[in-house]
Motif scaffolding. Structure first.
Motif, short mmCIF file in Angstrom:
data_model
loop_
_atom_site.label_atom_id
_atom_site.label_comp_id
_atom_site.label_asym_id
_atom_site.label_seq_id
_atom_site.Cartn_x
_atom_site.Cartn_y
_atom_site.Cartn_z
N ILE A 127 30.80 2.47 2.35
CA ILE A 127 31.97 3.15 1.77
C ILE A 127 33.05 2.13 1.41
O ILE A 127 33.65 2.19 0.33
CB ILE A 127 32.50 4.22 2.75
CG1 ILE A 127 31.48 5.35 2.92
CG2 ILE A 127 33.85 4.76 2.30
CD1 ILE A 127 31.15 6.13 1.67
N LEU A 128 33.29 1.18 2.31
CA LEU A 128 34.31 0.15 2.05
C LEU A 128 33.92 -0.70 0.85
O LEU A 128 34.77 -1.09 0.04
CB LEU A 128 34.50 -0.73 3.29
CG LEU A 128 35.16 -0.04 4.49
CD1 LEU A 128 35.09 -0.91 5.73
CD2 LEU A 128 36.62 0.32 4.17
N LYS A 129 32.64 -0.98 0.70
CA LYS A 129 32.16 -1.78 -0.44
C LYS A 129 32.35 -1.02 -1.76
O LYS A 129 32.76 -1.59 -2.77
CB LYS A 129 30.69 -2.14 -0.23
CG LYS A 129 30.25 -3.39 -0.93
CD LYS A 129 30.84 -4.62 -0.26
CE LYS A 129 30.37 -5.88 -0.97
NZ LYS A 129 31.04 -7.08 -0.46
N ILE A 130 32.02 0.28 -1.75
CA ILE A 130 32.22 1.10 -2.96
C ILE A 130 33.70 1.14 -3.33
O ILE A 130 34.06 1.09 -4.51
CB ILE A 130 31.66 2.53 -2.75
CG1 ILE A 130 30.14 2.50 -2.60
CG2 ILE A 130 32.04 3.45 -3.92
CD1 ILE A 130 29.53 3.82 -2.14
N SER A 131 34.58 1.21 -2.32
CA SER A 131 36.03 1.31 -2.55
C SER A 131 36.57 0.13 -3.37
O SER A 131 37.55 0.28 -4.09
CB SER A 131 36.78 1.37 -1.22
OG SER A 131 36.42 2.51 -0.50
N VAL A 132 35.93 -1.02 -3.24
CA VAL A 132 36.46 -2.22 -3.92
C VAL A 132 35.52 -2.73 -5.01
O VAL A 132 35.71 -3.82 -5.54
CB VAL A 132 36.74 -3.35 -2.90
CG1 VAL A 132 37.82 -2.94 -1.92
CG2 VAL A 132 35.47 -3.75 -2.13
#
Length: 210
Positions: A127-132
């Motif tokens: 999720i954190l990777k998709i966010s950025v």
């Protein structure tokens, strides 16, 4: 530590529940980050202990839920190889494809008390990777839409046309135009390996988007 087969404890159902819940959050976040829909239809919520953006649009939410409801039996039987969120331009040509490659081990070694928290940590990293991810992707043209494609193992493909999980929501073979993306580049985003599932996320991006 206990070693179980896929049939024990309805292992496939547990994995399908976890992954479909994750995919729902991931699809909403992709649509937000890549600006497929206006930011005003999204609302900040918390999932996996991190803030995420979830759509408040009933029809969009229903489409995503119906799609994942149909994907779930395929994941349960380990028949889904890939789930792809395809973003298309006004002419319905793909400009980006977020691909989740999924595989499940035939044997499961678990310590049940730590299993779910460990998997949650791994999904949080996705999720954190998709966010950025917009930092490594070019802007999309205005007026984009999206679809969800599922790549299945060959035996499953033959059965899918017979099974309609939701009335009036049948599986159809993807149009070649939705699948083919010339001159694309591949951007790996995240890989996870756990006792219950292995998953890789990468983006295929068309070189010329306009």
């Amino acid at each position: 530590m206990t070693t179980l087969t896929r049939q024990d404890l309805n292992f496939g159902q547990v994995v399908a529940d976890i992954l479909c819940e994750f995919l729902e959050v991931a699809i909403h976040l992709i649509l937000y980050v890549r600006e497929v829909y206006p930011s005003g239809i999204f609302q900040k919520k918390k999932k996996y202990n991190v803030p995420v953006q979830m759509s408040c649009h009933p029809e969009l939410n229903q489409y995503i839920q119906d799609t994942l409801h149909c994907v779930k039996p395929l994941i349960e039987k380990n028949d889904a190889e890939k789930v792809a969120v395809v973003i298309m331009d006004k002419e319905h040509h793909p400009v980006e494809r977020f691909v989740f490659e999924i595989s499940q081990p035939p044997l499961l070694s678990i310590s049940s008390d730590t299993l779910l928290s460990h998997v949650e940590q791994l999904l949080r990293a996705f999720i954190l990777k998709i966010s950025v991810c917009d930092a490594v992707l070019n802007s999309n043209p205005p007026g984009c839409s999206f679809t969800v494609l599922v790549h299945t193992r060959e035996a499953a493909t033959r059965n899918m046309e017979k099974v309609q999980v939701i009335k009036d929501f049948p599986w159809i073979v993807a149009d070649e135009q939705e699948v083919h993306m010339p001159d694309s580049r591949l951007i790996p985003l995240k890989t996870m390996t756990s006792d219950i599932v292995k998953m890789q996320l990468y983006v295929e991006e068309r070189a010329q988007k306009t």
